[in-house]
Write a protein that holds these residues in place. Structure first.
Motif, PDB file in Angstrom:
ATOM      1  N   TYR A   1       0.826  -1.223   0.000  1.00 31.31           N
ATOM      2  CA  TYR A   1       0.000   0.000   0.000  1.00 31.31           C
ATOM      3  C   TYR A   1       0.854   1.264   0.000  1.00 31.31           C
ATOM      4  O   TYR A   1       0.572   2.221  -0.728  1.00 31.31           O
ATOM      5  N   THR A   2       1.911   1.272   0.844  1.00 34.76           N
ATOM      6  CA  THR A   2       2.704   2.503   0.977  1.00 34.76           C
ATOM      7  C   THR A   2       3.417   2.826  -0.331  1.00 34.76           C
ATOM      8  O   THR A   2       3.343   3.966  -0.828  1.00 34.76           O
ATOM      9  N   GLY A   3       4.109   1.812  -0.882  1.00 32.63           N
ATOM     10  CA  GLY A   3       4.885   2.059  -2.095  1.00 32.63           C
ATOM     11  C   GLY A   3       3.996   2.411  -3.275  1.00 32.63           C
ATOM     12  O   GLY A   3       4.284   3.353  -4.028  1.00 32.63           O
TER      13      GLY A   3
ATOM     14  N   THR B   1      10.713  -6.221   5.081  1.00 21.83           N
ATOM     15  CA  THR B   1      11.988  -5.667   4.596  1.00 21.83           C
ATOM     16  C   THR B   1      13.063  -6.738   4.449  1.00 21.83           C
ATOM     17  O   THR B   1      13.301  -7.536   5.344  1.00 21.83           O
ATOM     18  N   GLN B   2      13.706  -6.720   3.293  1.00 18.95           N
ATOM     19  CA  GLN B   2      14.944  -7.468   3.086  1.00 18.95           C
ATOM     20  C   GLN B   2      15.875  -6.519   2.345  1.00 18.95           C
ATOM     21  O   GLN B   2      15.433  -5.508   1.818  1.00 18.95           O
ATOM     22  N   GLY B   3      17.155  -6.819   2.298  1.00 24.94           N
ATOM     23  CA  GLY B   3      18.083  -5.967   1.549  1.00 24.94           C
ATOM     24  C   GLY B   3      18.459  -4.717   2.321  1.00 24.94           C
ATOM     25  O   GLY B   3      18.589  -4.753   3.546  1.00 24.94           O
TER      26      GLY B   3
ATOM     27  N   LEU C   1       9.942  -1.026  -7.306  1.00 23.28           N
ATOM     28  CA  LEU C   1      10.662  -2.301  -7.395  1.00 23.28           C
ATOM     29  C   LEU C   1      10.158  -3.190  -6.274  1.00 23.28           C
ATOM     30  O   LEU C   1      10.312  -2.857  -5.092  1.00 23.28           O
ATOM     31  N   GLU C   2       9.519  -4.288  -6.646  1.00 21.36           N
ATOM     32  CA  GLU C   2       8.928  -5.195  -5.664  1.00 21.36           C
ATOM     33  C   GLU C   2       9.641  -6.549  -5.749  1.00 21.36           C
ATOM     34  O   GLU C   2       9.798  -7.103  -6.840  1.00 21.36           O
ATOM     35  N   ALA C   3      10.004  -7.083  -4.580  1.00 25.71           N
ATOM     36  CA  ALA C   3      10.762  -8.337  -4.542  1.00 25.71           C
ATOM     37  C   ALA C   3       9.953  -9.529  -5.069  1.00 25.71           C
ATOM     38  O   ALA C   3      10.478 -10.407  -5.740  1.00 25.71           O
TER      39      ALA C   3
HETATM   40  C1  LIG Z   1      -2.240 -11.168   8.796  1.00 27.64           C
HETATM   41  C2  LIG Z   1      -2.302  -9.660   8.778  1.00 27.64           C
HETATM   42  C3  LIG Z   1      -3.527  -9.032   9.056  1.00 27.64           C
HETATM   43  C4  LIG Z   1      -3.612  -7.634   8.974  1.00 27.64           C
HETATM   44  N1  LIG Z   1      -4.840  -7.031   9.062  1.00 27.64           N
HETATM   45  C5  LIG Z   1      -4.957  -5.709   8.798  1.00 27.64           C
HETATM   46  C6  LIG Z   1      -6.238  -5.096   8.706  1.00 27.64           C
HETATM   47  O1  LIG Z   1      -7.284  -5.743   8.830  1.00 27.64           O
HETATM   48  N2  LIG Z   1      -6.285  -3.768   8.490  1.00 27.64           N
HETATM   49  C7  LIG Z   1      -5.158  -3.016   8.285  1.00 27.64           C
HETATM   50  O2  LIG Z   1      -5.276  -1.812   8.087  1.00 27.64           O
HETATM   51  N3  LIG Z   1      -3.930  -3.585   8.314  1.00 27.64           N
HETATM   52  C8  LIG Z   1      -3.800  -4.896   8.546  1.00 27.64           C
HETATM   53  N4  LIG Z   1      -2.572  -5.479   8.529  1.00 27.64           N
HETATM   54  C9  LIG Z   1      -1.370  -4.631   8.348  1.00 27.64           C
HETATM   55  C10 LIG Z   1      -1.142  -4.247   6.899  1.00 27.64           C
HETATM   56  O3  LIG Z   1      -1.278  -5.357   6.042  1.00 27.64           O
HETATM   57  C11 LIG Z   1       0.263  -3.644   6.764  1.00 27.64           C
HETATM   58  O4  LIG Z   1       0.389  -2.615   7.714  1.00 27.64           O
HETATM   59  C12 LIG Z   1       0.475  -3.096   5.365  1.00 27.64           C
HETATM   60  O5  LIG Z   1       0.515  -4.147   4.446  1.00 27.64           O
HETATM   61  C13 LIG Z   1       1.732  -2.247   5.269  1.00 27.64           C
HETATM   62  O6  LIG Z   1       1.815  -1.796   3.948  1.00 27.64           O
HETATM   63  P1  LIG Z   1       3.227  -1.528   3.292  1.00 27.64           P
HETATM   64  O7  LIG Z   1       3.008  -1.232   1.861  1.00 27.64           O
HETATM   65  O8  LIG Z   1       3.946  -0.503   4.093  1.00 27.64           O
HETATM   66  O9  LIG Z   1       4.049  -2.888   3.481  1.00 27.64           O
HETATM   67  P2  LIG Z   1       3.758  -4.311   2.805  1.00 27.64           P
HETATM   68  O10 LIG Z   1       2.368  -4.439   2.375  1.00 27.64           O
HETATM   69  O11 LIG Z   1       4.284  -5.342   3.738  1.00 27.64           O
HETATM   70  O12 LIG Z   1       4.669  -4.267   1.513  1.00 27.64           O
HETATM   71  C14 LIG Z   1       6.079  -4.223   1.603  1.00 27.64           C
HETATM   72  C15 LIG Z   1       6.611  -4.852   0.327  1.00 27.64           C
HETATM   73  O13 LIG Z   1       8.023  -4.608   0.258  1.00 27.64           O
HETATM   74  C16 LIG Z   1       8.597  -5.692  -0.436  1.00 27.64           C
HETATM   75  N5  LIG Z   1      10.040  -5.702  -0.171  1.00 27.64           N
HETATM   76  C17 LIG Z   1      10.695  -5.889   0.989  1.00 27.64           C
HETATM   77  N6  LIG Z   1      12.030  -5.787   0.821  1.00 27.64           N
HETATM   78  C18 LIG Z   1      12.218  -5.535  -0.509  1.00 27.64           C
HETATM   79  C19 LIG Z   1      13.373  -5.362  -1.300  1.00 27.64           C
HETATM   80  N7  LIG Z   1      14.608  -5.385  -0.804  1.00 27.64           N
HETATM   81  N8  LIG Z   1      13.206  -5.139  -2.629  1.00 27.64           N
HETATM   82  C20 LIG Z   1      11.972  -5.069  -3.174  1.00 27.64           C
HETATM   83  N9  LIG Z   1      10.845  -5.242  -2.452  1.00 27.64           N
HETATM   84  C21 LIG Z   1      10.964  -5.478  -1.136  1.00 27.64           C
HETATM   85  C22 LIG Z   1       7.873  -6.901   0.129  1.00 27.64           C
HETATM   86  O14 LIG Z   1       7.988  -8.013  -0.741  1.00 27.64           O
HETATM   87  C23 LIG Z   1       6.452  -6.372   0.270  1.00 27.64           C
HETATM   88  O15 LIG Z   1       5.634  -6.706  -0.823  1.00 27.64           O
HETATM   89  C24 LIG Z   1      -2.443  -6.857   8.660  1.00 27.64           C
HETATM   90  C25 LIG Z   1      -1.218  -7.499   8.423  1.00 27.64           C
HETATM   91  C26 LIG Z   1      -1.142  -8.891   8.473  1.00 27.64           C
HETATM   92  C27 LIG Z   1       0.163  -9.555   8.179  1.00 27.64           C
END
Ligand SMILES: Cc1cc2nc3c(=O)[nH]c(=O)nc-3n(C[C@H](O)[C@H](O)[C@H](O)COP(=O)(O)OP(=O)(O)OC[C@H]3O[C@@H](n4cnc5c(N)ncnc54)[C@H](O)[C@@H]3O)c2cc1C
Length: 415
Positions: free
Chosen positions: A27-29, A229-231, A46-48
């Motif tokens: 969501y953030t990216g 997070t990795q890398g 860039l997504e892993a």
């Molecule tokens: C089981 C579960 C239930 C949840 N329920 C809720 C809910 O009901 N409501 C809610 O609001 N939130 C919920 N959350 C939390 C929510 O899913 C996260 O807070 C949200 O996904 C964060 O978004 P993000 O984009 O920051 O990170 P993420 O969605 O985790 O995305 C990060 C991405 O970065 C990629 N990445 C990492 N390192 C690298 C790299 N070196 N190179 C390239 N790509 C990389 C990963 O592969 C990943 O796809 C839940 C989480 C989980 C696990």
């Protein structure tokens, strides 16, 4: 799988130039990419793994307004300026998600009827009374329901009340993140999947972000990798304690049973420390979740508990089977609040949503885009700049979460 396919994307190869390289396709990216692209700023994500590989593709689907931290407590933790800004931003965050879904016509089972935070026992009710008073003092449309109205809206007598939050809603979370990717592409962003970033080095044009097969060179880098997070800047992960959380989805329920559970379409979770959550999806499958990882000894313990707990909560279910299950890692910070970090000059990121990342991740992505577009300065942000700090005894705390959840689910000490 109930989400539409992700848009077609390729693996990065060769060197691409952009204004902003975004690491992480959750969501953030993707929200950062969407909001940058709308401004004509060239963003490459860039997504892993595939889009939504992290928390975004594994969560419950509750589009919450606010954090776990009590509204009045938040300014004490962050200071009045950031605290009030964050409360306003997060209170309005579900509406921002709903608007994106409608604008880009994202097929993600959007329901905007609100959420029900369900009180377990007198202690749960006291907590919700305080939440109601504190949010109402800020003008938020929340209302504490008595046990009778709660029972009608939930379809169960298990709860002593519930806080109805009309700002919130539910989505199919993987469908939403895939839709965000589609929207970002339509606005002109570039997304490369299966492209794990292994390193970041300085370059004449700013930064070179490297993957196995290529690189992206850009003046700005956004780290949007959160709990997965990795890398580079792996400290983002080490600043958090992972809380495992699983979901079990029933087969589609018969219409007469389905009509008795959450007939108003809200999403729900409860006040227990080892909490449970549930929502009805568009096909009438009840998605039921709690703390724990569906692996090793936990698999059978959590799954069996899930079946027992569901039957106790909703005796009308009768014989029911799960047709899907998944789990993921929730990144928890020590004060349960997200972080804004500057890792180097023009290398920024927001992470640490503590299980509240759908709406917050979406609006934080927008905020990062506003910062990069110079529409906002650092001084205008909802979070102070902080330096990531490694959590002490992280591994032990993570074991404790899982073992604790297994103990609770094995002894069945709920409801
Ligand atoms: C089981 C579960 C239930 C949840 N329920 C809720 C809910 O009901 N409501 C809610 O609001 N939130 C919920 N959350 C939390 C929510 O899913 C996260 O807070 C949200 O996904 C964060 O978004 P993000 O984009 O920051 O990170 P993420 O969605 O985790 O995305 C990060 C991405 O970065 C990629 N990445 C990492 N390192 C690298 C790299 N070196 N190179 C390239 N790509 C990389 C990963 O592969 C990943 O796809 C839940 C989480 C989980 C696990």
């Amino acid at each position: 799988m109930t989400a539409p396919e992700a848009p077609a994307t390729t693996t990065l190869s060769g060197d691409v130039r952009a204004d902003v390289a975004i690491v992480g396709g959750g969501y953030t990216g993707l929200s950062t990419a969407l909001h940058l692209a709308k401004r004509g700023i060239k963003a490459v994500v860039l997504e892993a793994g595939p889009v939504g590989f992290g928390g975004a593709g594994r969560n419950v689907g509750l589009v919450n307004a606010g954090m776990w931290v009590m509204p009045d407590e938040l300014p004490n933790v962050l200071g009045a300026v950031h605290g009030d800004r964050l409360l306003t931003l997060l209170g309005d965050a579900p509406a921002a998600v709903f608007e994106i879904v409608r604008t880009y016509n994202i097929a993600c089972e959007l329901r905007t009827e609100g959420t029900l935070h369900c009180a377990v026992g007198p202690a749960g009710l006291e907590e919700l009374k305080a939440r109601e008073a504190q949010w109402q003092a800020r003008g938020a449309p929340v209302r504490l329901l008595d046990a009778q109205e709660t029972a009608q809206r939930i379809g169960s007598n298990a709860y002593s009340g519930a806080l109805l939050d009309r700002r919130a809603g539910t989505i199919q979370p993987l469908a939403y993140v895939r839709g965000l990717a589609d929207a970002a592409l339509k606005e002109g962003a570039i997304i490369h999947t299966q492209s794990p970033v292994s390193g970041v080095e300085t370059a004449s044009a700013g930064w070179r972000v490297m993957t196995g097969n290529g690189s992206a060179t850009a003046p700005w880098v956004v780290m949007a990798t959160d709990a997965y997070t990795q890398g580079p800047w792996e400290i983002i992960r080490r600043e958090q304690v992972h809380l495992p959380y699983f979901n079990l989805a029933t087969e589609p329920l018969p219409d007469d049973v389905r009509a008795t559970i959450l007939p108003g379409g809200e999403g729900a979770w409860d006040t227990k420390e080892v909490l449970s959550s549930f929502r009805m999806d568009a096909r009438g499958r009840l998605v039921f979740g709690s703390v724990g990882a569906l692996k090793g000894t936990g698999h059978a313990i959590h799954r069996d508990w899930g079946l027992r707990a569901l039957h106790r909560l909703f005796p009308q279910l009768g014989k029911v089977k799960f047709e899907a299950e998944w789990y993921g890692q929730i990144g928890m910070t020590d004060d349960n609040l997200p972080r804004f970090h500057k890792f180097a000059d023009k290398v920024i990121g927001i992470s640490g949503y503590n299980g509240r990342g759908i709406a917050p991740g979406t609006v934080m992505g927008r905020t990062l885009a506003e910062l990069i577009a110079a529409e906002k300065g650092e001084a205008d942000l909802p979070l102070p700049v902080t330096t990531p700090q490694e959590v002490k005894m992280r591994a032990l705390k993570e074991v404790f979460y899982e073992v604790g959840a297994q103990a609770v689910h094995l002894t069945d000490s709920r409801f």
